[in-house]
Scaffold this motif. Sequence first.
Motif, short mmCIF file in Angstrom:
data_model
loop_
_atom_site.label_atom_id
_atom_site.label_comp_id
_atom_site.label_asym_id
_atom_site.label_seq_id
_atom_site.Cartn_x
_atom_site.Cartn_y
_atom_site.Cartn_z
N CYS A 194 56.45 -22.80 -76.81
CA CYS A 194 57.79 -23.31 -76.88
C CYS A 194 58.79 -22.26 -77.02
O CYS A 194 60.05 -22.78 -76.34
CB CYS A 194 57.95 -23.85 -78.58
SG CYS A 194 56.70 -25.39 -79.01
N LEU A 228 62.09 -23.15 -74.65
CA LEU A 228 63.66 -23.24 -75.12
C LEU A 228 64.34 -22.31 -74.47
O LEU A 228 65.73 -22.49 -74.28
CB LEU A 228 63.41 -23.01 -76.76
CG LEU A 228 62.85 -24.22 -77.54
CD1 LEU A 228 62.67 -23.76 -78.96
CD2 LEU A 228 63.77 -25.42 -77.52
N HIS A 241 68.18 -23.22 -72.63
CA HIS A 241 69.10 -22.75 -73.43
C HIS A 241 70.46 -23.13 -72.77
O HIS A 241 71.14 -23.32 -73.72
CB HIS A 241 68.92 -21.38 -73.63
CG HIS A 241 70.09 -20.51 -74.29
ND1 HIS A 241 70.35 -21.00 -75.86
CD2 HIS A 241 71.10 -20.05 -73.85
CE1 HIS A 241 71.46 -20.30 -76.23
NE2 HIS A 241 71.97 -19.73 -74.98
N LEU A 246 70.90 -24.42 -78.74
CA LEU A 246 70.95 -24.80 -80.28
C LEU A 246 71.96 -23.93 -81.18
O LEU A 246 72.28 -22.83 -80.76
CB LEU A 246 69.69 -24.41 -80.64
CG LEU A 246 68.47 -25.09 -79.82
CD1 LEU A 246 66.92 -24.50 -80.22
CD2 LEU A 246 68.36 -26.43 -80.16
N GLN A 284 68.59 -21.59 -84.54
CA GLN A 284 67.84 -20.44 -83.49
C GLN A 284 67.61 -19.67 -84.53
O GLN A 284 66.16 -19.16 -84.36
CB GLN A 284 68.88 -19.77 -82.64
CG GLN A 284 69.36 -20.44 -81.48
CD GLN A 284 70.35 -19.80 -80.53
OE1 GLN A 284 70.46 -18.48 -80.79
NE2 GLN A 284 71.30 -20.80 -80.00
N LEU A 316 65.77 -29.30 -85.55
CA LEU A 316 65.38 -29.57 -84.05
C LEU A 316 65.33 -31.02 -83.46
O LEU A 316 65.84 -31.27 -82.46
CB LEU A 316 64.17 -28.89 -83.59
CG LEU A 316 64.06 -27.43 -83.44
CD1 LEU A 316 62.62 -26.82 -83.37
CD2 LEU A 316 64.82 -27.00 -82.32
#
Length: 141
Positions: free
Chosen positions: A42, A46, A50, A55, A60, A113
Amino acid sequence: MSRDDRFALACVAVVAAATAWSAVAPVDRLTWALDAAPVLLCVPYLASVHRRFPLPPVVQTLLAAYCVLLVLGAHWTFDEVPAGLAVKDALGLRRNPYDRLVHLCGGFVGAPLAREALRRGAGLARPRVLFWVSAAVVVAT
């Protein structure tokens, strides 16, 4: 590099350092690989999205803390984490509560999330709908 990018990079660096540390002489190599797999899969994903899907810093931070908890549990196995054993002995529990802590944190990380994914990906904008659907996603997983 923007401030948000630097913060995301710092979170990735902390998780990478914790993962590297936990990979050195774990209690059981197969257990480590299975328990660390979510982090190993993951975090790079991510990081790769980005720019398109940034996020919020709170999410984060929660995600980085959760990843650190996962790789610490992977190093010792969740039943043998020293901090959990200390809590078990101090409170007179039958089993190490570390895995329960990690599962609880998974909900706290999963909800924001899911909220961000539903808000941006599915276009849900109403706060009440986002709250309940995010909670349902966490409970379902």
